[in-house]
Design a protein around this motif. Structure first.
Motif, PDB file in Angstrom:
ATOM      1  N   THR A 124       0.833  -1.199   0.000  1.00 57.89           N
ATOM      2  CA  THR A 124       0.000   0.000   0.000  1.00 57.89           C
ATOM      3  C   THR A 124       0.867   1.248   0.000  1.00 57.89           C
ATOM      4  O   THR A 124       2.070   1.201   0.240  1.00 57.89           O
ATOM      5  CB  THR A 124      -0.915   0.060   1.244  1.00 57.89           C
ATOM      6  N   VAL A 160     -14.681  -4.299  -0.276  1.00 56.87           N
ATOM      7  CA  VAL A 160     -13.304  -3.897  -0.043  1.00 56.87           C
ATOM      8  C   VAL A 160     -13.031  -2.482  -0.581  1.00 56.87           C
ATOM      9  O   VAL A 160     -12.103  -1.814  -0.118  1.00 56.87           O
ATOM     10  CB  VAL A 160     -12.348  -4.936  -0.668  1.00 56.87           C
ATOM     11  N   ASP A 161     -13.832  -2.001  -1.532  1.00 55.60           N
ATOM     12  CA  ASP A 161     -13.625  -0.644  -2.040  1.00 55.60           C
ATOM     13  C   ASP A 161     -13.899   0.389  -0.949  1.00 55.60           C
ATOM     14  O   ASP A 161     -13.218   1.418  -0.872  1.00 55.60           O
ATOM     15  CB  ASP A 161     -14.506  -0.381  -3.261  1.00 55.60           C
ATOM     16  N   ARG A 164     -10.813   0.332   1.143  1.00 52.31           N
ATOM     17  CA  ARG A 164      -9.712   0.999   0.443  1.00 52.31           C
ATOM     18  C   ARG A 164      -9.824   2.513   0.578  1.00 52.31           C
ATOM     19  O   ARG A 164      -8.843   3.203   0.876  1.00 52.31           O
ATOM     20  CB  ARG A 164      -9.732   0.607  -1.040  1.00 52.31           C
ATOM     21  N   ARG A 165     -11.041   3.033   0.396  1.00 57.22           N
ATOM     22  CA  ARG A 165     -11.235   4.489   0.478  1.00 57.22           C
ATOM     23  C   ARG A 165     -10.981   5.020   1.873  1.00 57.22           C
ATOM     24  O   ARG A 165     -10.720   6.211   2.058  1.00 57.22           O
ATOM     25  CB  ARG A 165     -12.654   4.845   0.018  1.00 57.22           C
ATOM     26  N   ILE A 169      -7.130  -2.333   5.675  1.00 56.24           N
ATOM     27  CA  ILE A 169      -6.879  -3.624   5.040  1.00 56.24           C
ATOM     28  C   ILE A 169      -7.610  -4.704   5.846  1.00 56.24           C
ATOM     29  O   ILE A 169      -7.370  -4.853   7.044  1.00 56.24           O
ATOM     30  CB  ILE A 169      -5.379  -3.945   5.012  1.00 56.24           C
ATOM     31  N   CYS A 193     -13.157  -9.955  -1.012  1.00 58.24           N
ATOM     32  CA  CYS A 193     -12.038  -9.014  -1.010  1.00 58.24           C
ATOM     33  C   CYS A 193     -11.389  -8.849  -2.387  1.00 58.24           C
ATOM     34  O   CYS A 193     -10.530  -7.979  -2.560  1.00 58.24           O
ATOM     35  CB  CYS A 193     -10.985  -9.459  -0.005  1.00 58.24           C
ATOM     36  N   LEU A 197     -13.885  -3.524  -6.452  1.00 59.93           N
ATOM     37  CA  LEU A 197     -12.989  -2.373  -6.470  1.00 59.93           C
ATOM     38  C   LEU A 197     -13.300  -1.474  -7.665  1.00 59.93           C
ATOM     39  O   LEU A 197     -13.777  -1.950  -8.708  1.00 59.93           O
ATOM     40  CB  LEU A 197     -11.538  -2.841  -6.554  1.00 59.93           C
ATOM     41  N   SER A 201      -8.297  -0.181  -9.627  1.00 64.88           N
ATOM     42  CA  SER A 201      -7.832  -0.153  -8.244  1.00 64.88           C
ATOM     43  C   SER A 201      -7.377  -1.545  -7.798  1.00 64.88           C
ATOM     44  O   SER A 201      -7.904  -2.559  -8.241  1.00 64.88           O
ATOM     45  CB  SER A 201      -8.945   0.330  -7.310  1.00 64.88           C
ATOM     46  N   TRP A 203      -6.252  -3.550  -4.045  1.00 69.75           N
ATOM     47  CA  TRP A 203      -6.173  -3.401  -2.583  1.00 69.75           C
ATOM     48  C   TRP A 203      -5.914  -4.763  -1.951  1.00 69.75           C
ATOM     49  O   TRP A 203      -6.545  -5.750  -2.327  1.00 69.75           O
ATOM     50  CB  TRP A 203      -7.458  -2.792  -2.035  1.00 69.75           C
TER      51      TRP A 203
END
Length: 351
Positions: A124, A160-161, A164-165, A169, A193, A197, A201, A203
């Motif tokens: 990341t 998971v998006d 991410r934002r 994790i 997961c 996204l 993207s 993640w």
């Protein structure tokens, strides 16, 4: 009545078997110690039912039976009022590691991070700007611990998006207990997961399939922003106390159904959320009082705004983390032992 109406299922027969054995154990125990308010309330109900049954079966023509039962009923009534809740303390090795750590420092344990977690952090752009990166679930991969609820919660939050934002994790850690169940949970976690996204993207997510040693656990928890305890009911839940010791606020099902909440404090050392309502679509279920609302939107707001310095949500989680850490570290083996001795001494004084 048909046979289907009168026959018990295997699950009901097993439940009744354990219920009967618990009633007998409570009936003849001198005193009772349990782990949580929920278990205390359940045992009190069980004993009260037993008292009513005993009263209704007294043989009027048997004086000795009446005298004996009355003595038993009197003793049981006294025991109902004096059930002790005695939470288990942190293990000494975990306590030592937690006491050496501070809420702002994790450098001592980074070298002990499991490779899966270390690689996720390296992939990341948040390192080293943000120290606590994980939204973690650290439980045995078995149905009673319900790690599948963690997977469902990630979906409910927006996948998971959403994480991410908000710079989080997802981390799922636990040894397999029931193989086929664990395999399905891990497959679902990877599926959730890996999808949802934004275009282009990427993640990371973390899966750790073994029990963590003390230093590994310390390393994971000092990198964890929020711990999710996924089961609706748990007799205790030591990972809640371990998380607390390293300054990690935990989200738990409300209603006193998780034993460790009796130590950490409902709405004080943990975040009470109506997980049953969120995950099982109980829209008609009356929500219990809890620290931070009962719906998924409240939880999303808490998570998304908690990383903003000075926000109300950041202050809420910060206060919970400090309270939880204080309670976990102050309830050590010696303090627990002294409480037990005091309880036993009181029994001797009263007898």
């Amino acid at each position: 009545c048909s046979d289907n109406d009168t026959q018990q299922t295997d699950e009901e027969m097993v439940g009744n078997f354990y219920r009967d054995k618990e009633q007998i154990s409570c009936r003849f125990a001198d005193r009772i110690i349990c782990l949580s308010e929920h278990d205390r309330d359940m045992l009190q109900t069980l004993m009260q039912d037993d008292i009513e049954t005993q009263r209704n079966t007294v043989k009027r023509d048997d004086y000795l039976s009446i005298s004996s039962r009355r003595s038993t009923l009197s003793a049981m009534s006294k025991k109902i009022k004096n059930i002790l809740i005695l939470p288990p303390p942190l293990r000494g090795d975990i306590l030592d590691l937690a006491q050496k750590n501070t809420l702002d420092s994790n450098e001592n344990y980074t070298q002990f991070l499991p490779p899966e977690a270390a690689n996720a952090i390296k992939s990341t752009t948040l390192q080293p700007r943000k120290k606590r990166l994980f939204i973690s679930c650290v439980v045995r991969l078995s149905p009673e611990k319900s790690p599948h609820h963690f997977v469902s919660l990630i979906q409910k939050l927006g996948g998971v998006d959403f994480l991410r934002r908000n710079g989080l994790i997802p981390l799922l850690c636990g040894a397999k207990s029931v193989g086929c169940y664990a395999d399905q949970v891990l497959a679902d976690f990877e599926y959730v997961c890996s999808r949802g996204l934004s275009q282009g993207s990427v993640w990371p997510f973390v899966v750790i399939k073994h029990f963590l040693g003390p230093k590994e656990l310390a390393a994971v928890l000092t990198r964890t922003a929020i711990n999710i305890h996924p089961c609706f009911y748990d007799a205790y839940g030591m990972t809640l106390v371990e998380s607390a010791a390293f300054g990690v606020p935990s989200i738990v099902n409300n209603g006193g159904k998780v034993g460790a909440v009796s130590l950490l404090g409902s709405g004080k050392g943990c975040i009470d959320i109506d997980l049953e309502r969120i995950l099982e679509y109980h829209d008609d279920k009356k929500s219990n009082d809890c620290c931070y609302g009962s719906g998924i939107e409240e939880l999303k707001t808490l998570i998304s705004k908690s990383s903003r310095k000075g926000s109300h949500e950041s202050r809420v989680l910060g206060a919970v983390a400090e309270e939880a850490r204080s309670r976990a570290l102050n309830w050590d083996e010696m303090t627990c032992f002294r409480s037990l001795v005091a309880y036993l001494n009181k029994i001797n004084a009263d007898s």
